[in-house]
Design a protein around this motif. Structure first.
Motif, PDB file in Angstrom:
ATOM      1  N   VAL A   1      58.804   5.126   7.389  1.00  0.00           N
ATOM      2  CA  VAL A   1      59.302   4.819   6.046  1.00  0.00           C
ATOM      3  C   VAL A   1      58.244   4.026   5.281  1.00  0.00           C
ATOM      4  CG1 VAL A   1      61.024   3.501   4.756  1.00  0.00           C
ATOM      5  CG2 VAL A   1      61.719   4.904   6.693  1.00  0.00           C
ATOM      6  N   ILE A   2      57.614   3.070   5.952  1.00  0.00           N
ATOM      7  CA  ILE A   2      56.579   2.248   5.319  1.00  0.00           C
ATOM      8  C   ILE A   2      55.358   3.106   4.986  1.00  0.00           C
ATOM      9  CG2 ILE A   2      55.144   0.198   5.538  1.00  0.00           C
ATOM     10  CD1 ILE A   2      58.168  -0.375   5.520  1.00  0.00           C
ATOM     11  N   LEU A   3      54.929   3.918   5.931  1.00  0.00           N
ATOM     12  CA  LEU A   3      53.732   4.745   5.740  1.00  0.00           C
ATOM     13  C   LEU A   3      53.915   5.760   4.628  1.00  0.00           C
ATOM     14  CD1 LEU A   3      52.771   5.380   9.492  1.00  0.00           C
ATOM     15  CD2 LEU A   3      51.637   3.836   7.885  1.00  0.00           C
ATOM     16  N   ASP A   4      55.135   6.274   4.467  1.00  0.00           N
ATOM     17  CA  ASP A   4      55.399   7.337   3.480  1.00  0.00           C
ATOM     18  C   ASP A   4      55.990   6.798   2.178  1.00  0.00           C
ATOM     19  OD1 ASP A   4      54.602   9.024   5.511  1.00  0.00           O
ATOM     20  OD2 ASP A   4      56.641   9.553   6.119  1.00  0.00           O
ATOM     21  N   TRP A   5      55.946   5.487   1.962  1.00  0.00           N
ATOM     22  CA  TRP A   5      56.681   4.871   0.872  1.00  0.00           C
ATOM     23  C   TRP A   5      56.318   5.436  -0.507  1.00  0.00           C
ATOM     24  CZ3 TRP A   5      60.983   2.295   1.256  1.00  0.00           C
ATOM     25  CH2 TRP A   5      61.450   1.540   0.182  1.00  0.00           C
ATOM     26  N   PHE A   6      55.046   5.737  -0.727  1.00  0.00           N
ATOM     27  CA  PHE A   6      54.618   6.221  -2.040  1.00  0.00           C
ATOM     28  C   PHE A   6      54.421   7.736  -2.083  1.00  0.00           C
ATOM     29  CE2 PHE A   6      52.985   1.779  -1.938  1.00  0.00           C
ATOM     30  CZ  PHE A   6      53.833   1.266  -2.909  1.00  0.00           C
ATOM     31  N   ASP A   7      54.780   8.424  -1.011  1.00  0.00           N
ATOM     32  CA  ASP A   7      54.697   9.888  -1.025  1.00  0.00           C
ATOM     33  C   ASP A   7      55.819  10.484  -1.859  1.00  0.00           C
ATOM     34  OD1 ASP A   7      52.504   9.702   0.584  1.00  0.00           O
ATOM     35  OD2 ASP A   7      53.532  10.255   2.438  1.00  0.00           O
TER      36      ASP A   7
END
Length: 199
Positions: free
Chosen positions: A179-185
């Protein structure tokens, strides 16, 4: 918030155009895009409270939150972002034409803040509009004073689910780090909620 989660940074401002927001249906967005270099932000939830008196004695307190207001200081908004957000146009020579020709869309606005413990506090505000930025210019003197751009925004609840803002800290227990890694995807989509702990 514990002391080790106090914020010490502000960066990675992204926006996503809201495509639709259907009451008791779905809210959809375009792909998030970079907005501008982050400098400072202030969020004001416009919370209020009122105490109810009966027989000259306070017996209850009612609290509520209003429009979420944001004051945002950035370095320089990209012309592509300005065209999308404020109804401007870009001509064939790449010049930004600032006569408003379109309607300002609702957007989601996301950003990231570091904390003392080395974690990340991630945020999305779901439905709001930004004002045209104010700018200040000043001739150079003996000391150079750098000028930034100031933007204000107002964010309201979505029609689809009533949500206004979401946030997550990367060092909290039970956090899916994807969730953190993909937050701005893409703009974060809430999953089924859990019952809050009892006091």
């Amino acid at each position: 918030m514990s002391a080790d989660k106090m914020t010490v940074g502000f960066k990675n401002i992204h926006f996503a155009i809201m495509q639709e927001d259907v009451r008791k249906g779905e809210t959809t967005y375009g792909t998030p895009k970079y907005f501008a270099g982050a400098m400072q932000a202030t969020l004001n939830p416009n919370a209020s409270s009122q105490t109810v008196h009966v027989d000259d004695v306070p017996v209850a307190t009612v609290t509520s939150t209003g429009v979420l207001e944001m004051e945002l200081q950035v370095d320089s908004i990209t012309k592509e972002a300005a065209a999308e957000l404020f109804g401007y146009r870009i001509d064939a020579n790449g010049v930004l034409l600032e006569a408003t020709k379109g309607k300002s869309p609702y957007i989601a606005l996301g950003f990231e803040s570091e904390s003392i413990d080395g974690g990340k506090l991630m945020n999305w505000m779901y439905k709001g509009k930004l004002t045209v930025p104010s700018q200040e210019f000043q001739t150079k003197g003996e000391s150079v004073e750098i000028k930034n751009q100031s933007v204000t925004g107002q964010f309201v609840n979505r029609l689809s689910d009533g949500e206004k803002k979401v946030s997550v800290h990367s060092n909290d227990e039970g956090i899916n780090q994807e969730v953190i890694l993909d937050w701005f995807d893409e703009v974060y989509k809430p999953v089924a909620t859990t019952v809050p702990p009892t006091v």
